[in-house]
Write an enzyme that holds these catalytic residues in place. Structure first.
Site, PDB file in Angstrom:
ATOM      1  N   LYS A   1      85.188   4.073  -1.939  1.00 52.01           N
ATOM      2  CA  LYS A   1      85.198   4.385  -3.366  1.00 52.01           C
ATOM      3  C   LYS A   1      85.194   5.908  -3.602  1.00 52.01           C
ATOM      4  O   LYS A   1      84.997   6.678  -2.663  1.00 52.01           O
ATOM      5  CB  LYS A   1      83.978   3.726  -4.033  1.00 52.01           C
ATOM      6  CG  LYS A   1      84.046   2.183  -4.041  1.00 52.01           C
ATOM      7  CD  LYS A   1      82.822   1.596  -4.753  1.00 52.01           C
ATOM      8  CE  LYS A   1      82.894   0.077  -4.823  1.00 52.01           C
ATOM      9  NZ  LYS A   1      81.705  -0.504  -5.512  1.00 52.01           N
TER      10      LYS A   1
ATOM     11  N   TYR B   1      88.545  -5.661 -10.969  1.00 51.85           N
ATOM     12  CA  TYR B   1      87.179  -6.017 -11.338  1.00 51.85           C
ATOM     13  C   TYR B   1      87.127  -7.020 -12.501  1.00 51.85           C
ATOM     14  O   TYR B   1      86.115  -7.119 -13.190  1.00 51.85           O
ATOM     15  CB  TYR B   1      86.380  -4.761 -11.681  1.00 51.85           C
ATOM     16  CG  TYR B   1      85.873  -4.009 -10.456  1.00 51.85           C
ATOM     17  CD1 TYR B   1      85.146  -4.668  -9.464  1.00 51.85           C
ATOM     18  CD2 TYR B   1      86.091  -2.642 -10.307  1.00 51.85           C
ATOM     19  CE1 TYR B   1      84.668  -3.985  -8.351  1.00 51.85           C
ATOM     20  CE2 TYR B   1      85.612  -1.953  -9.195  1.00 51.85           C
ATOM     21  CZ  TYR B   1      84.903  -2.624  -8.220  1.00 51.85           C
ATOM     22  OH  TYR B   1      84.417  -1.952  -7.123  1.00 51.85           O
TER      23      TYR B   1
ATOM     24  N   HIS C   1      83.859  -0.799  -1.141  1.00 52.76           N
ATOM     25  CA  HIS C   1      84.152  -2.151  -1.625  1.00 52.76           C
ATOM     26  C   HIS C   1      84.667  -2.988  -0.461  1.00 52.76           C
ATOM     27  O   HIS C   1      85.415  -2.489   0.373  1.00 52.76           O
ATOM     28  CB  HIS C   1      85.219  -2.130  -2.725  1.00 52.76           C
ATOM     29  CG  HIS C   1      85.721  -3.503  -3.063  1.00 52.76           C
ATOM     30  ND1 HIS C   1      85.099  -4.319  -3.980  1.00 52.76           N
ATOM     31  CD2 HIS C   1      86.747  -4.250  -2.555  1.00 52.76           C
ATOM     32  CE1 HIS C   1      85.730  -5.477  -4.037  1.00 52.76           C
ATOM     33  NE2 HIS C   1      86.735  -5.475  -3.181  1.00 52.76           N
TER      34      HIS C   1
ATOM     35  N   GLU D   1      93.066  -9.660  -3.343  1.00 53.75           N
ATOM     36  CA  GLU D   1      92.877  -8.207  -3.440  1.00 53.75           C
ATOM     37  C   GLU D   1      93.899  -7.466  -2.578  1.00 53.75           C
ATOM     38  O   GLU D   1      94.401  -6.406  -2.973  1.00 53.75           O
ATOM     39  CB  GLU D   1      91.437  -7.854  -3.047  1.00 53.75           C
ATOM     40  CG  GLU D   1      90.445  -8.389  -4.077  1.00 53.75           C
ATOM     41  CD  GLU D   1      88.988  -8.091  -3.761  1.00 53.75           C
ATOM     42  OE1 GLU D   1      88.683  -7.625  -2.636  1.00 53.75           O
ATOM     43  OE2 GLU D   1      88.148  -8.327  -4.642  1.00 53.75           O
TER      44      GLU D   1
END
Ligand code: DAT
Ligand code: MG
Length: 159
Positions: free
Chosen positions: A13, A53, A119, A132
């Site tokens: 991140k 998200y 993540h 994802e």
């Protein structure tokens, strides 16, 4: 060797990038014997943040989460290996770094829930890894190759 080819989506991140942790985090997965099959240094836009998200859009922390994840570059990756999704989550620690055991990535590198460095796809959410990966990578950005150390990582892999 099909049980060695599970793929999972992982991302350093913006806080992890700014703190110079890309190399440390990549090293942990390399050391574990996982194989990187995709990697992309990029900045997430608002639209991608909302898609990624989406499960959290009704939560009070959603706007702050989107602002944070779009605030600077991230390093997105796909890692492959036996039980990869669950193993990466185990290596990450808990969602809150304050609850994460030393030795885990969040337990070693973070102190704050809102800045938890990494993540990884949720292994308890069936298909989250593939969703994802598809969201962040085109098929031609993932590389099929043999990692020569695999025969030393997996007992049943041929030399
Ligand atoms: P994880 O990243 O461990 O999969 P998650 O999917 O529940 O955790 O939440 C996504 C991110 O949202 C998480 O990494 C940090 C942030 N977050 C989660 N719960 C939060 C909370 N109660 N307050 C603030 N941020 C939160
Ligand atoms: Mg999650």
């Amino acid at each position: 060797m099909s049980h060695h080819d599970e793929r999972t989506f992982v991302m350093v991140k913006p806080d992890g990038v700014q703190r110079g942790l890309i190399g440390d985090i990549v090293s942990r997965f390399e050391d574990r014997g996982l194989k990187m099959v995709g990697g992309k240094f990029m900045q997430i836009d608002e639209k991608l943040a909302h898609e990624h998200y989406g499960e959290h859009e009704d939560k009070p922390f959603f706007d702050g989460l989107v602002e944070f994840i779009t605030s600077g570059p991230v390093f997105a990756m796909v890692w492959e290996g036996a039980d990869a999704t669950r193993q990466v989550r185990n290596m990450m620690g808990e969602t809150d770094p304050a609850d994460s055991a030393p030795g885990t990535i969040r337990g070693d590198f973070g102190l704050d829930l809102g800045h938890n460095v990494i993540h990884g796809s949720d292994h308890e959410d069936e298909g989250a890894n593939e969703r994802e990966i598809d969201l962040f990578f085109d098929e031609d950005e993932l590389v099929d190759y043999t990692l020569d150390t695999a025969a030393w990582v997996y007992e049943d892999e041929d030399h």
